[in-house]
Design an enzyme around this catalytic site. Structure first.
Site, PDB file in Angstrom:
ATOM      1  N   ASN A  91       0.787  -1.234   0.000  1.00 61.36           N
ATOM      2  CA  ASN A  91       0.000   0.000   0.000  1.00 61.36           C
ATOM      3  C   ASN A  91       0.816   1.279   0.000  1.00 61.36           C
ATOM      4  O   ASN A  91       0.341   2.312  -0.473  1.00 61.36           O
ATOM      5  CB  ASN A  91      -0.905  -0.053   1.244  1.00 61.36           C
ATOM      6  N   TYR A 157       2.921   9.262 -11.118  1.00 60.47           N
ATOM      7  CA  TYR A 157       1.887   8.591 -10.309  1.00 60.47           C
ATOM      8  C   TYR A 157       0.974   7.739 -11.192  1.00 60.47           C
ATOM      9  O   TYR A 157       0.716   6.572 -10.899  1.00 60.47           O
ATOM     10  CB  TYR A 157       1.067   9.656  -9.564  1.00 60.47           C
ATOM     11  N   LYS A 161       0.699   3.677 -11.061  1.00 54.84           N
ATOM     12  CA  LYS A 161      -0.562   3.026 -10.671  1.00 54.84           C
ATOM     13  C   LYS A 161      -1.102   2.123 -11.782  1.00 54.84           C
ATOM     14  O   LYS A 161      -1.710   1.090 -11.507  1.00 54.84           O
ATOM     15  CB  LYS A 161      -1.593   4.073 -10.246  1.00 54.84           C
ATOM     16  N   ILE A 190      -9.414   9.949  -1.475  1.00 51.79           N
ATOM     17  CA  ILE A 190      -9.739   9.540  -0.107  1.00 51.79           C
ATOM     18  C   ILE A 190      -9.129  10.554   0.865  1.00 51.79           C
ATOM     19  O   ILE A 190      -7.966  10.970   0.674  1.00 51.79           O
ATOM     20  CB  ILE A 190      -9.145   8.134   0.196  1.00 51.79           C
ATOM     21  N   THR A 192      -7.071  11.525   3.307  1.00 46.67           N
ATOM     22  CA  THR A 192      -5.914  11.111   4.096  1.00 46.67           C
ATOM     23  C   THR A 192      -4.864  12.218   3.976  1.00 46.67           C
ATOM     24  O   THR A 192      -5.000  13.101   3.124  1.00 46.67           O
ATOM     25  CB  THR A 192      -5.286   9.807   3.559  1.00 46.67           C
TER      26      THR A 192
HETATM   27  P1  NAD Z   1      -0.868   8.499   3.602  1.00 47.29           P
HETATM   28  O1  NAD Z   1       0.135   9.534   3.253  1.00 47.29           O
HETATM   29  O2  NAD Z   1      -1.836   8.755   4.691  1.00 47.29           O
HETATM   30  O3  NAD Z   1      -0.159   7.102   3.881  1.00 47.29           O
HETATM   31  C1  NAD Z   1       0.947   6.665   3.142  1.00 47.29           C
HETATM   32  C2  NAD Z   1       1.892   5.964   4.093  1.00 47.29           C
HETATM   33  O4  NAD Z   1       2.969   5.428   3.330  1.00 47.29           O
HETATM   34  C3  NAD Z   1       2.504   6.944   5.124  1.00 47.29           C
HETATM   35  O5  NAD Z   1       2.405   6.404   6.414  1.00 47.29           O
HETATM   36  C4  NAD Z   1       3.936   7.061   4.659  1.00 47.29           C
HETATM   37  O6  NAD Z   1       4.838   7.316   5.717  1.00 47.29           O
HETATM   38  C5  NAD Z   1       4.170   5.708   4.011  1.00 47.29           C
HETATM   39  N1  NAD Z   1       5.276   5.756   3.071  1.00 47.29           N
HETATM   40  C6  NAD Z   1       5.546   6.715   2.160  1.00 47.29           C
HETATM   41  N2  NAD Z   1       6.668   6.440   1.507  1.00 47.29           N
HETATM   42  C7  NAD Z   1       7.135   5.272   2.013  1.00 47.29           C
HETATM   43  C8  NAD Z   1       8.271   4.482   1.742  1.00 47.29           C
HETATM   44  N3  NAD Z   1       9.158   4.849   0.813  1.00 47.29           N
HETATM   45  N4  NAD Z   1       8.441   3.331   2.440  1.00 47.29           N
HETATM   46  C9  NAD Z   1       7.547   2.971   3.377  1.00 47.29           C
HETATM   47  N5  NAD Z   1       6.448   3.682   3.690  1.00 47.29           N
HETATM   48  C10 NAD Z   1       6.250   4.829   3.007  1.00 47.29           C
HETATM   49  O7  NAD Z   1      -1.652   8.254   2.230  1.00 47.29           O
HETATM   50  P2  NAD Z   1      -2.829   7.247   1.825  1.00 47.29           P
HETATM   51  O8  NAD Z   1      -3.816   8.064   1.111  1.00 47.29           O
HETATM   52  O9  NAD Z   1      -3.255   6.373   2.940  1.00 47.29           O
HETATM   53  O10 NAD Z   1      -2.045   6.411   0.710  1.00 47.29           O
HETATM   54  C11 NAD Z   1      -1.860   5.025   0.767  1.00 47.29           C
HETATM   55  C12 NAD Z   1      -1.850   4.491  -0.648  1.00 47.29           C
HETATM   56  O11 NAD Z   1      -3.129   4.741  -1.235  1.00 47.29           O
HETATM   57  C13 NAD Z   1      -0.830   5.147  -1.573  1.00 47.29           C
HETATM   58  O12 NAD Z   1      -0.226   4.152  -2.390  1.00 47.29           O
HETATM   59  C14 NAD Z   1      -1.674   6.067  -2.440  1.00 47.29           C
HETATM   60  O13 NAD Z   1      -1.097   6.296  -3.700  1.00 47.29           O
HETATM   61  C15 NAD Z   1      -2.949   5.264  -2.532  1.00 47.29           C
HETATM   62  N6  NAD Z   1      -4.122   6.034  -2.905  1.00 47.29           N
HETATM   63  C16 NAD Z   1      -4.513   7.099  -2.148  1.00 47.29           C
HETATM   64  C17 NAD Z   1      -5.617   7.839  -2.557  1.00 47.29           C
HETATM   65  C18 NAD Z   1      -6.072   9.042  -1.776  1.00 47.29           C
HETATM   66  O14 NAD Z   1      -6.864   9.848  -2.338  1.00 47.29           O
HETATM   67  N7  NAD Z   1      -5.683   9.233  -0.532  1.00 47.29           N
HETATM   68  C19 NAD Z   1      -6.315   7.461  -3.705  1.00 47.29           C
HETATM   69  C20 NAD Z   1      -5.893   6.363  -4.434  1.00 47.29           C
HETATM   70  C21 NAD Z   1      -4.793   5.647  -4.038  1.00 47.29           C
END
Ligand code: NAD
Length: 252
Positions: A91, A157, A161, A190, A192
Site C-alpha cells: 500500500n 503517479y 498506478k 480519499i 488522508t
Molecule cells: P498516507 O500519506 O496517509 O499514507 C501513506 C503511508 O505510506 C505513510 O504512512 C507514509 O509514511 C508511508 N510511506 C511513504 N513512503 C514510504 C516508503 N518509501 N516506504 C515505506 N512507507 C512509506 O496516504 P494514503 O492516502 O493512505 O495512501 C496510501 C496508498 O493509497 C498510496 O499508495 C496512495 O497512492 C494510494 N491512494 C490514495 C488515494 C487518496 O486519495 N488518498 C487514492 C488512491 C490511491
C-alpha cells in the site's frame, strides 16, 4: 467471539497512516496478527500500539519500500515473529510532482516509480515464497482510479498506478492455482494526509468532489473494508481483479 482471521498473519506497508493504518486495524479487528511497515517510525508504532490496546497482536518494522532488502525483511519479520504470512497489502505510496509531463522532474519520476511501483514487485517477490510454504494466501496491491485513467500533471503517479495493475494480473495468472489470490484496489480521492495539500484550496476540493458522482470524497475505512474482504474466504473466487472503490469516479 472467533474472528474470520484468527491464526492468520497480515503485513501492511505504509501502515502508519491513512488507508494502510485503517486496514491494519481492520485486519486485527478480524483476528489477524499484524506487521505494520512504514518509513515513519511514529506512525507505524502508533498503529501497532492501537492494535495492542484493543487486545490484538502487532509489531512494526521501519524502512523504505523502495529497498528490496526492506521488503524481504518485512516478510522475514512476520515469519520470525508470528510464524507465517497469510496476507499482504502493498500500500505505501507518495504523490510526487504536480507538473505537466515535459516539466516533470527526473528525480520525482524515479522516486514515484520506485516507491509506488517497484516496491510492489519487491514486495510480491518476497511475499509469494513465504505464502507458498503454508499453502497459499492473499495479496492486495494498491493502485488508484489513476491506474485506469489519466490525471493531468501526475505522469509518474499515473504510470506507476497503471503498472501496479499489470503486475497484479501477472502474479494472479502465475500463482492463483497454487492458492495465492492477487488483487488490486483502485480508490478514488480519499481523505488522508496524502491529499491534504489539495484539500487546502476550497475550489480544488470542490472540483475533486464534483468528480465523484456520490458527491463526496472517500474515507480510509471504506477502502480498508474492501481490502480485508479481498483477503477473506468470502472472496475465494476473486483473483486478478482490479476493483474500484471510488464513489463512481470511473463511470465517466
Ligand atoms: P498516507 O500519506 O496517509 O499514507 C501513506 C503511508 O505510506 C505513510 O504512512 C507514509 O509514511 C508511508 N510511506 C511513504 N513512503 C514510504 C516508503 N518509501 N516506504 C515505506 N512507507 C512509506 O496516504 P494514503 O492516502 O493512505 O495512501 C496510501 C496508498 O493509497 C498510496 O499508495 C496512495 O497512492 C494510494 N491512494 C490514495 C488515494 C487518496 O486519495 N488518498 C487514492 C488512491 C490511491
Amino acid at each position: 467471539m472467533a474472528g474470520l482471521f484468527d491464526g492468520k498473519v497480515a503485513l501492511v506497508t505504509g501502515g502508519g497512516s491513512g488507508i494502510g493504518r485503517a486496514t491494519a486495524l481492520f485486519y486485527a479487528r478480524d483476528g489477524a496478527k499484524v506487521v505494520v511497515g512504514d518509513i515513519v517510525q511514529t506512525g507505524a508504532d502508533e498503529t501497532a500500539a492501537r492494535i495492542q490496546a484493543a487486545g490484538g497482536q502487532a509489531t512494526s518494522l521501519i524502512g523504505d519500500v523502495a529497498s528490496p532488502e526492506y521488503c524481504q525483511a518485512l516478510v522475514d519479520h512476520a515469519v520470525k515473529t508470528f510464524g507465517r504470512l497469510d496476507f499482504a497489502f502493498n500500500n505505501a505510496g507518495i504523490s510526487g510532482d504536480q507538473k505537466p509531463t515535459a516539466d516533470y522532474s527526473l528525480e520525482s519520476w524515479n522516486k514515484v516509480i520506485s516507491i509506488n511501483l517497484s516496491s510492489v514487485f519487491y514486495g510480491m517477490r518476497a511475499q509469494i515464497p513465504a505464502m507458498l510454504k503454508t499453502g497459499g494466501g492473499s495479496i492486495v496491491n494498491m493502485s488508484s482510479i489513476l491506474g485506469q485513467v489519466a490525471f493531468a500533471s501526475s505522469a509518474g503517479y499515473v504510470a506507476a498506478k497503471h503498472g501496479v495493475v499489470g503486475l497484479t494480473k501477472t502474479a494472479a495468472l502465475e500463482y492463483s492455482a497454487q492458492g495465492i489470490r492477487v488483487n488490486v484496489v483502485g480508490p478514488g480521492f480519499i481523505k488522508t494526509p496524502l491529499i491534504s495539500a489539495l484539500e487546502q484550496n476550497q475550489d480544488t476540493y470542490n472540483m475533486l468532489v464534483s468528480l465523484h458522482p456520490i458527491g463526496r470524497l472517500g474515507e480510509a475505512e471504506e477502502v480498508a473494508e474492501l481490502v480485508v474482504w479481498l483477503c477473506s474466504p468470502k472472496a475465494s473466487f476473486v483473483s486478478g481483479a482490479y476493483i474500484p472503490v471510488d464513489g463512481g469516479y470511473l463511470t465517466r
